[in-house]
Scaffold this motif. Structure first.
Motif, PDB file in Angstrom:
ATOM      1  N   SER A 132      68.147  49.278  56.859  1.00  0.00           N
ATOM      2  CA  SER A 132      67.738  49.108  58.246  1.00  0.00           C
ATOM      3  C   SER A 132      66.247  48.794  58.279  1.00  0.00           C
ATOM      4  N   PRO A 133      65.751  48.247  59.411  1.00  0.00           N
ATOM      5  CA  PRO A 133      64.320  47.972  59.509  1.00  0.00           C
ATOM      6  C   PRO A 133      63.459  49.191  59.213  1.00  0.00           C
ATOM      7  N   MET A 134      63.885  50.380  59.683  1.00  0.00           N
ATOM      8  CA  MET A 134      63.092  51.585  59.425  1.00  0.00           C
ATOM      9  C   MET A 134      63.082  51.917  57.939  1.00  0.00           C
ATOM     10  N   ALA A 135      64.257  51.802  57.315  1.00  0.00           N
ATOM     11  CA  ALA A 135      64.327  52.081  55.883  1.00  0.00           C
ATOM     12  C   ALA A 135      63.525  51.069  55.091  1.00  0.00           C
ATOM     13  N   PHE A 136      63.552  49.805  55.549  1.00  0.00           N
ATOM     14  CA  PHE A 136      62.776  48.775  54.872  1.00  0.00           C
ATOM     15  C   PHE A 136      61.292  49.090  54.961  1.00  0.00           C
ATOM     16  N   ALA A 137      60.848  49.547  56.149  1.00  0.00           N
ATOM     17  CA  ALA A 137      59.442  49.895  56.313  1.00  0.00           C
ATOM     18  C   ALA A 137      59.054  51.027  55.371  1.00  0.00           C
ATOM     19  N   TYR A 158      52.093  36.664  64.187  1.00  0.00           N
ATOM     20  CA  TYR A 158      52.214  37.157  62.815  1.00  0.00           C
ATOM     21  C   TYR A 158      53.339  38.170  62.687  1.00  0.00           C
ATOM     22  N   SER A 159      53.387  39.107  63.592  1.00  0.00           N
ATOM     23  CA  SER A 159      54.405  40.154  63.519  1.00  0.00           C
ATOM     24  C   SER A 159      55.811  39.570  63.610  1.00  0.00           C
ATOM     25  N   LEU A 160      56.013  38.662  64.560  1.00  0.00           N
ATOM     26  CA  LEU A 160      57.346  38.081  64.753  1.00  0.00           C
ATOM     27  C   LEU A 160      57.738  37.138  63.628  1.00  0.00           C
ATOM     28  N   LEU A 218      64.340  36.760  63.526  1.00  0.00           N
ATOM     29  CA  LEU A 218      63.025  37.021  64.103  1.00  0.00           C
ATOM     30  C   LEU A 218      62.482  38.327  63.549  1.00  0.00           C
ATOM     31  N   GLY A 219      61.169  38.342  63.326  1.00  0.00           N
ATOM     32  CA  GLY A 219      60.540  39.535  62.795  1.00  0.00           C
ATOM     33  C   GLY A 219      60.411  40.635  63.836  1.00  0.00           C
ATOM     34  N   GLY A 220      59.808  41.745  63.422  1.00  0.00           N
ATOM     35  CA  GLY A 220      59.690  42.905  64.290  1.00  0.00           C
ATOM     36  C   GLY A 220      58.394  42.938  65.074  1.00  0.00           C
ATOM     37  N   ASP A 251      63.273  38.413  55.031  1.00  0.00           N
ATOM     38  CA  ASP A 251      64.697  38.497  55.367  1.00  0.00           C
ATOM     39  C   ASP A 251      65.152  37.314  56.199  1.00  0.00           C
ATOM     40  N   GLY A 252      64.428  36.190  56.132  1.00  0.00           N
ATOM     41  CA  GLY A 252      64.788  34.990  56.885  1.00  0.00           C
ATOM     42  C   GLY A 252      66.124  34.419  56.443  1.00  0.00           C
ATOM     43  N   TRP A 253      66.914  33.936  57.386  1.00  0.00           N
ATOM     44  CA  TRP A 253      68.273  33.519  57.054  1.00  0.00           C
ATOM     45  C   TRP A 253      68.304  32.215  56.258  1.00  0.00           C
TER      46      TRP A 253
END
Length: 432
Positions: free
Chosen positions: A14-19, A90-92, A101-103, A186-188
């Motif tokens: 998940s995004p949180m786990a990735f962070a 930058y974030s996105l 799309l990024g976070g 993680d871009g498709w």
């Protein structure tokens, strides 16, 4: 570190786990002075490509009454996109979230360069030997020149306010997602195996197609096709070409994000492609019974630089020679024939060179990619797929943005204002 990050992505974190994974990996990253210095220099070189490089390149090709307005566009785009990149872009584009799309964790660059007990500096997971702040500015310079390239397609006739709205919205809603698809961890499209070393797809096709759509929607310049419209000062264009050429070494070799062998190979392929393309354009002019022109030499060099951009770190110097020749020949047709066949006014050949050159380069990357050099491979169909997706996304998205602007504040200056020139009408200044 890259292997750990990729394992996390493939394992469906998940995004949180990735962070958490990225934070855990950070202490293992060792900042390298050589890598950091090279990417800082590269970021400066890429910014130098827009101001003053592209500004002068474009300014020399317009009429005297529009030269300041044309340069103003490049400088204004630089300022606007820099702020948008800091706030959202930058974030996105580069933080992990999903394939499309990024976070939001780096909105307004929150958390950047935070000193903690566990990490000296924040780093982007794909560039563990340089501070994240350096990576942010390097990619900001890419976003800036992408927006500035578009302005060449509709030079001499667009409102300044409409320009800022269009380029700003395009940067956030078109450029940023495309950058995430191709370059995000993680871009498709990256997961599908698309190769774009330094922006053939993300920057040149993207911007070229947007410019073409804008040129079609705004319409031709007053007098186009009926009056002789000649460049104001080709000396400026040649100076701008030289700045673009030198800056392109930061563009391509800097995309290694390290001072290593990959950067060296990108440096070599960039030079070979540019020189072969410049000579090819001049040779075609001679074969077509024209005199070898300064504008042709400049156009050929830029076409070769565009063509090698997606392939620079993935192909041999021998392949770069071929890419330069083929891209130049195809762009020659695009810039001197295609727009007359289809009756559109791509003022400074933003699509004819950047759009078409990016398409050719992306496809030829699939043809010439060397696993010995790149350590990876792709298929020709995957590269073609990425080209088609980018054309569709940028084309449709740009049309929607332009339509909204046209229905609200309008896209084009009035007939009399265009005749008078944008320097005086929009900025109250002119070149004597």
């Amino acid at each position: 570190m890259k292997k750990l990050i990729l394992l996390g992505l493939l394992g469906g974190l998940s995004p949180m786990a990735f962070a958490d994974l990225a934070d855990w990996v950070q202490p293992m990253s060792v900042l390298q002075g050589g890598d950091t210095t090279w990417v800082i220099v590269s970021a400066i070189l890429v910014l130098f490509m827009t101001i003053p490089g592209l500004a002068l390149f474009y300014a020399g090709m317009v009429r005297k009454k529009n030269v300041l307005a044309t340069m103003m566009q490049s400088f204004a785009v630089c300022c606007l996109i820099a702020i948008l990149w800091m706030c959202f872009g930058y974030s996105l584009a580069f933080t992990p979230n999903n394939g499309f799309l990024g976070g939001t964790e780096r909105f307004f660059l929150s958390g950047l360069n935070v000193f903690t007990e566990r990490s000296e500096l924040t780093v982007y997971p794909g560039a563990g030997t340089i501070p994240e702040s350096v990576f942010v500015i390097f990619q900001m310079a890419f976003a800036i020149i992408a927006g500035a390239i578009i302005t060449g397609a509709f030079a001499e006739r667009m409102k300044f306010s409409a320009l800022l709205w269009f380029v700003g919205l395009w940067s956030v809603f078109i450029y940023v997602p495309t950058a995430h698809w191709v370059w995000g961890m993680d871009g498709w499209l990256a997961s599908d195996g698309v190769l774009d070393y330094a922006g053939g797809t993300v920057i040149h096709i993207n911007a070229g197609v947007a410019g073409l759509v804008a040129a079609l929607m705004i319409g031709k310049r007053v007098g186009y096709g009926r009056e002789v419209i000649t460049p104001h000062n080709l000396v400026l264009t040649l100076i701008g070409t030289a700045m673009l050429w030198i800056g392109w070494f930061g563009f391509n070799a800097g995309s290694a994000l390290a001072a290593d062998g990959r950067a060296g190979m990108a440096l070599a392929t960039t030079q070979i492609a540019a020189t072969s393309a410049a000579l090819t354009w001049v040779l075609i002019e001679v074969l077509c019974k024209h005199k070898p022109s300064a504008l042709g030499l400049a156009s050929g060099a830029v076409a070769g630089l565009v063509g090698i951009t997606p392939a620079a770190g993935f192909v041999s110097v021998q392949s770069a020679l071929i890419i330069g020749v083929v891209t130049s020949a195809v762009c020659f047709v695009g810039a001197t024939k295609l727009k007359y066949w289809f009756k559109y006014d791509d003022t400074l050949d933003a699509f004819g060179i950047h759009g078409i050159g990016g398409i050719v380069g992306a496809v030829l990357t699939g043809v010439f990619v060397s696993t010995d050099i790149s350590g990876t491979d792709t298929t020709l169909w995957i590269q073609i797929e990425s080209v088609l997706i980018t054309i569709a996304f940028s084309g449709i998205g740009s049309f929607i943005i332009l339509k909204i602007i046209d229905k609200t504040i309008g896209l084009r200056v009035d007939y009399d204002e265009e005749r008078q020139g944008l320097d005086l009408v929009l900025h109250g200044e002119r070149v004597e």
